[in-house]
Design an enzyme around this catalytic site. Structure first.
Site, PDB file in Angstrom:
ATOM      1  N   ASP A  12     -16.742  13.441 -41.907  1.00  0.00           N
ATOM      2  CA  ASP A  12     -16.623  12.076 -41.392  1.00  0.00           C
ATOM      3  C   ASP A  12     -15.946  11.270 -42.482  1.00  0.00           C
ATOM      4  O   ASP A  12     -16.451  11.197 -43.603  1.00  0.00           O
ATOM      5  CB  ASP A  12     -18.002  11.489 -41.092  1.00  0.00           C
ATOM      6  CG  ASP A  12     -18.648  12.175 -39.914  1.00  0.00           C
ATOM      7  OD1 ASP A  12     -18.328  11.825 -38.776  1.00  0.00           O
ATOM      8  OD2 ASP A  12     -19.463  13.100 -40.140  1.00  0.00           O
ATOM      9  N   ASP A 131     -19.729  12.784 -25.935  1.00  0.00           N
ATOM     10  CA  ASP A 131     -21.020  12.386 -26.512  1.00  0.00           C
ATOM     11  C   ASP A 131     -21.996  12.203 -25.352  1.00  0.00           C
ATOM     12  O   ASP A 131     -21.817  11.311 -24.525  1.00  0.00           O
ATOM     13  CB  ASP A 131     -20.888  11.064 -27.279  1.00  0.00           C
ATOM     14  CG  ASP A 131     -19.988  11.201 -28.511  1.00  0.00           C
ATOM     15  OD1 ASP A 131     -19.767  12.339 -28.961  1.00  0.00           O
ATOM     16  OD2 ASP A 131     -19.514  10.157 -29.011  1.00  0.00           O
TER      17      ASP A 131
END
Lengths: 257, 215
Positions: A12, A131
């Site tokens: 990330d 998601d």
């Protein structure tokens, strides 16, 4: 023998720095995504996923530079996700050296974008990121919904039906994250992973919740995933990529050693 | 390694950055030209013919740019030529993709759709064939230093069925056996991506950069 199940470390990245922390003993600057990617490459990672969480436009130029630097030194597939909204964003990342791009919220706002992207660049480089959260109550048949904004905003879209639609629109792969499990270290949502993997004919990457090596193996054997993605267990040196592969192989899973 | 020149043919299909940077990595003294200029390709000592995406679009661009004649000429010249992925598929006679597309016919055989391939336990395999699979290879200078059954990175939904078993330089299994590599004189073609196949892929590219074009 045949195709190996893939292990994919995920970085990330915010403004050119790896966030969520990385602890590599022999890397002086553990926040540099290029150094981290090189380390995973040396360890035998099968691919690297780079998730750009930079908000600003200025920061996105940094992302392009980082992708260029990684691609110049890392000769395994590189997926870049986060902030991919237009055909031009895809072109920019592919030109910088990414092999695939992850499309998430842009697909929800405009599903035809996935079709256009796949037509233009080929299904092989289009990863649709999903998601999902469980929305069925106790005793009800299991059901998951797509959420946006880091899992805060429901969309009313059924996750399995969405995955089928995205595959139909030309996605080459699905990156499936359980928002119930992400960050918990309790393991993948195996029922969700299996439901989606069994529903589509394209490969599925399981993500969200890995806390130990058994979780990775379960993602493949129980969740039917084609690849497993994890961040913190690798970043913090809890396990190395070779340890993960040896563990999976001992459970009868085919891996690249 | 003595310095050499290599042209990576750019016909607008796909990202050539990875191929060029991998070549720069294995052959730092070489001049790597990513080019759409036929004269430049003719001048180069070796040629790489990459490709991604749909075969219909690839063949349309190849023909529009006149690269079909150029490729025939370059292969006939005897210099080392390497086809990669859809670049390999375009070298065959015909592909089933996009309702059927005639290809360059530099290698005998067909490009077929995987369909819903079945694994050893009868399970349905995912398409595209994406990831690291083993290549059982022949004896050829491009495999030098690469262990038998090494894994390479593949991503494709169509596979090559060679029309001449003696040209198969590498075989792979994904529900069906298919040609992962073909070799004919100075021409070598691979279905996998050597530029994305870590050390084994880099070794193959290094071998190509040192190859004299003889089997």
């Amino acid at each position: 023998m045949g195709l190996a199940k893939r292990i994919i470390p995920c970085l990330d990245v915010d403004n050119g720095r790896v966030v969520k922390g990385v602890q590599f003993v022999d890397i002086r600057d553990a926040g540099d995504p290029v150094e981290v990617a090189k380390r995973y490459n040396q360890e035998g990672a099968d691919e690297i996923t780079f998730l750009d969480i930079t908000a600003s436009h200025q920061g996105r130029d940094t992302t392009v530079e980082t992708v260029e630097k990684i691609a110049a030194e890392v000769f395994i597939p590189l997926t870049v996700g986060g902030g991919i909204r237009k055909i031009d964003d895809i072109r920019r990342m592919l030109n910088a050296g990414a092999d695939k791009v992850g499309i998430n919220s842009a697909a929800i706002h405009e599903p035809e974008f996935v079709k256009a992207a796949s037509d233009r660049f080929g299904a092989q480089c289009i990863v649709v990121a999903i998601d999902a959260k469980q929305v069925s109550g106790e005793g009800e048949p299991l059901r998951w919904e797509i959420f946006t904004h880091g899992g805060r905003k429901p969309t009313g879209i059924d996750a399995v039906a969405w995955a089928e639609r995205m595959a139909d629109y030309g996605a080459g792969e699905i990156l499936l994250t359980s928002m119930d499990r992400d960050g918990t270290k309790n393991g993948f949502d195996l029922a969700l992973t299996r439901a989606i993997s069994d529903a589509v004919s394209i490969p599925v990457i399981a993500s969200g919740g890995v806390g130990n090596l058994q979780h990775l193996a379960d993602g493949v054997t129980e969740g039917h995933a084609d690849a497993v993605l994890a961040a913190s267990i690798f970043h913090f040196r809890q396990y190395t990529v070779p340890e993960a592969k040896q563990f999976m192989q001992a459970q009868g899973i085919e891996v690249r050693l | 390694m003595a310095s050499t020149t290599v042209a990576v043919i750019d016909y607008g299909m796909g990202n050539l950055h990875s191929v060029a940077s991998a070549l720069g990595h294995v052959a730092p003294d070489a001049e790597v030209w990513v080019t759409a200029d036929p004269e430049r390709v003719r001048t180069a000592e070796r040629v790489i013919f990459p490709g991604v995406g749909a075969i219909r679009d690839c063949m349309a661009e190849i023909r529009r740019l006149g690269f079909d004649a150029l490729l025939h000429e370059q292969v006939a010249s005897g210099k080392p030529v390497l086809g990669i992925c859809v670049g390999m598929q375009a070298l065959l006679e015909h592909s089933e993709e996009n309702g059927g597309v005639d290809c360059l016919g530099l290698l005998p055989g067909e490009v077929r759709f995987f369909g819903a391939p079945k694994g050893p336990q009868g399970e349905v395999l995912k398409v595209p064939h994406m990831g690291w699979n083993q290549v059982h290879h022949s004896d050829h200078p491009l495999w030098q230093g690469i262990a038998q059954d090494t894994r390479f990175y593949f991503v494709h939904s169509y596979y090559v069925q060679s029309g001449d078993p003696t040209l198969v330089a590498g075989e792979c299994q994904y529900g069906v056996p298919f040609s992962a590599a073909l070799a004919k004189a100075n021409l070598f073609a691979v279905q996998f991506h050597p530029e994305k196949s870590h050390e084994a892929g880099l070794r193959l590219l290094q071998n190509f950069m040192a190859w004299d074009g003889r089997p």
